[in-house]
Every structure is written in structure tokens, then in C-alpha cells.
Design an enzyme around this catalytic site. Structure first.
Site, PDB file in Angstrom:
ATOM      1  N   SER A 125      33.906  49.600  36.061  1.00  0.00           N
ATOM      2  CA  SER A 125      33.488  49.155  34.738  1.00  0.00           C
ATOM      3  C   SER A 125      33.607  50.303  33.722  1.00  0.00           C
ATOM      4  O   SER A 125      34.681  50.864  33.550  1.00  0.00           O
ATOM      5  CB  SER A 125      32.062  48.581  34.811  1.00  0.00           C
ATOM      6  N   ASP A 143      35.385  38.042  37.643  1.00  0.00           N
ATOM      7  CA  ASP A 143      34.952  39.344  37.146  1.00  0.00           C
ATOM      8  C   ASP A 143      34.880  39.366  35.618  1.00  0.00           C
ATOM      9  O   ASP A 143      35.688  38.733  34.936  1.00  0.00           O
ATOM     10  CB  ASP A 143      35.994  40.376  37.609  1.00  0.00           C
ATOM     11  N   HIS A 169      31.758  40.991  39.048  1.00  0.00           N
ATOM     12  CA  HIS A 169      31.981  42.328  38.518  1.00  0.00           C
ATOM     13  C   HIS A 169      31.750  43.442  39.540  1.00  0.00           C
ATOM     14  O   HIS A 169      32.298  44.520  39.398  1.00  0.00           O
ATOM     15  CB  HIS A 169      31.065  42.540  37.303  1.00  0.00           C
TER      16      HIS A 169
END
Length: 306
Positions: free
Chosen positions: A117, A257, A284
Site C-alpha cells: 500500500s 483489492d 488489500h
């Protein structure tokens, strides 16, 4: 430095410590021992900003299975590196300088690096702007190279929520008030679809452990939620710089995601000779949703590029 040793074969040695940085201290956690086996350590950059290292502990077993060191840390502003009341700190430069200092402090001359991320954004900027030596490979896990594309993709997906949730998000963005019960419920529904891992009786402790998230650092650098990038990272766009990469690169993402297939295809198309693994039925935190498959993929990849 605190060292926790064990004689149990399936539990790795853990070393914890702090690195001085600016006027503060940064917590790090080293899993496994450095050995003369030509296996380079894997450094893990957590998301957020402000999400802490704790979810990466589900990867500890990789150290045992692959006889390799893992290095994770809490970026300044969260977890055991918690600082607040200093909004001037929460920017790419601070966290980039922190990463470079960590390499020096732990003498990480050669290493693999995985960013998840926001951690992947930091990794992308680091590889693109610094052209660092000694990076054996990079893993881009559920990440992005363009904040605005990320925002557009999340807004596209908001349209799949019930109408009342869509209306609540639209109202919050128009008024700037993200505290209403309607908005909070809509955000909860959105994150359940695209981000949150399942919590049940089989969930590893590190995924449910109470942690000190960096809410200030998240708000200042990113914004109030995943679909409204209005912080100082709002203009982050390294997509075209990816064409210049020469380091072996693995992209990992899930079909549901936050880092959508379009976002990953955009990066994959530009990184020379990249590999992309798309995990079905994952959100995610692919490494938590499909932990065993994720670890096996990393072991294969890391050994190929040591």
C-alpha cells in the site's frame, strides 16, 4: 536492543531495537538470524501512512521456511515510533530519509524490499529517485504509482455500494464532515469489501492486537479515507518513471483489492520485465487473506534473485 531467543525449531529468533532519527526514535524488528547462506534480508515497508508493522508478523514463518532474515519497522508517527503534534513531519521526504537511515543503521548493503500500500509508494519513490545500490529485487504489494488514479478507482467502486452509502460519501466530500454516522457506516461497508481481512477464531493475534495507528500522519499525508487523497501525497505520480527501472520487480494484488487490477496493470505495463500475480478472492492484505500462497510466492521469487 532486546533479543528474544528460542530453541523451538518453528519459532524464529526475534530482535527488537530503536534507531535514533531526527529528534525521535524508530522501532525495528528483525526476524531470524543473518547467516552465510547468500540469502539477502527482506525489508518490509508497511502501509498507511500510520498502519504499523504488526500485520507483517503473519510473514514471520517465512524466516523459518526460507532461512532468511525479515526486517520490519514502525515508520515515524505510529506504533512504537509514535509521534503526534508535528504535521510538518508527515511527508515523503521524512519517510524516505528514515528508510535510508535504517539501511545505514542496520548495515543493509544488499537486500530485497517489499512495500505494501503506502509502503509501496515509498518504495517506488525510493527506487525511482534514489536509484539505490544493493537492491536485489522489489515486491510491490497492493500499491499504487498514481494517487489520482487510485482515487478515481475507489470512486468507481463506491457506485457499487447501496445508494444511501453513495449519498453519505458524496455529502461528506461536499461538506468536509467525515464524522456523521451515515458516512462512517458507508466507509465501513467499503473497507469491508476491499480492505479488511476476516476476523474470526482462527485469526492470528498480530492482526487483532491493539495498536497505536498514526491518524495524524495519515490525515496530513493522505486524507480522511482511502478514496479521498487530499493530503500532501495527492499529486504523487511516478507512473512514467517506472519505465526506467532495471531492478527485478514483482507485483502482487487481489481481485477485490483497493489496489485494483487497473492500477496494477498501469504499473505492470511500464516496468520492464515485471511479473504480476493477481490473487483471486483477496482484498488489500493479500498476505493475510492467502498467507500460505503468498509466502510460497515470496520464497520462490527471493531465491531466484538473491
Amino acid at each position: 536492543i532486546k533479543k528474544m531467543s528460542t530453541n523451538q525449531p518453528n519459532i524464529p529468533k526475534i530482535e527488537e531495537g530503536y534507531m535514533p532519527f531526527l529528534d525521535y526514535k524508530v522501532y525495528y524488528r528483525i526476524v531470524g538470524e543473518k547467516k552465510d547462506n547468500n540469502k539477502k534480508p527482506l525489508v518490509l515497508l508497511h502501509g498507511g501512512p500510520g498502519s504499523t508493522h504488526t500485520y507483517f508478523e503473519v510473514l514471520d514463518k517465512l524466516s523459518v521456511l526460507d532461512d532468511r532474515q525479515l526486517i520490519m519497522y514502525d515508520q515515524l508517527g505510529c506504533g512504537n515510533s509514535y509521534v503526534e503534534g508535528h504535521p510538518e513531519l508527515w511527508n515523503l521526504k521524512t519517510w524516505m530519509d528514515e528508510l535510508k537511515e535504517l539501511r545505514k543503521h542496520l548495515k543493509l548493503d544488499e537486500m530485497h524490499i517489499l512495500g505494501q500500500s503506502w509502503g509501496g509508494m515509498l518504495e517506488i519513490a525510493y527506487i525511482s529517485d534514489e536509484n539505490p545500490k544493493g537492491i536485489k529485487s522489489v515486491i510491490l504489494s497492493s500499491t499504487l504509482s498514481d494517487s489520482q488514479l487510485w482515487g478515481k478507482e475507489q470512486h468507481r467502486r463506491i457506485k457499487y455500494l447501496p445508494q444511501e452509502d453513495q449519498d453519505a460519501v458524496e455529502k461528506a466530500e461536499k461538506t468536509g464532515d467525515y464524522s456523521t454516522p451515515g458516512y462512517e457506516l458507508a466507509n465501513e461497508h467499503f473497507m469491508k469489501r476491499h480492505c479488511n481481512y476476516i476476523i474470526d477464531e482462527n485469526t492470528p493475534e498480530c492482526l487483532t492486537r491493539k495498536k497505536k495507528s498514526g491518524r495524524e500522519s495519515y490525515n496530513v499525508a493522505w486524507g480522511p479515507n482511502e478514496f479521498t487523497p487530499i493530503g500532501n501525497l495527492k499529486d504523487f505520480n511516478y507512473t512514467e518513471k517506472l519505465k526506467q527501472w532495471k531492478v527485478p520487480s514483482l507485483l502482487i494484488s487481489g481481485t477485490s483489492d483497493l489496489s485494483s487490477p487497473l492500477i496494477n496493470k498501469t504499473m505492470f505495463d511500464r516496468i520492464p520485465n515485471a511479473r504480476w500475480e493477481l490473487f483471486e478472492d483477496s482484498r488489500h492484505c493479500v498476505f493475510a487473506d492467502q498467507n500460505e500462497k503468498y509466502i510460497n510466492l515470496l520464497i520462490e521469487w527471493l531465491n531466484k534473485y538473491d
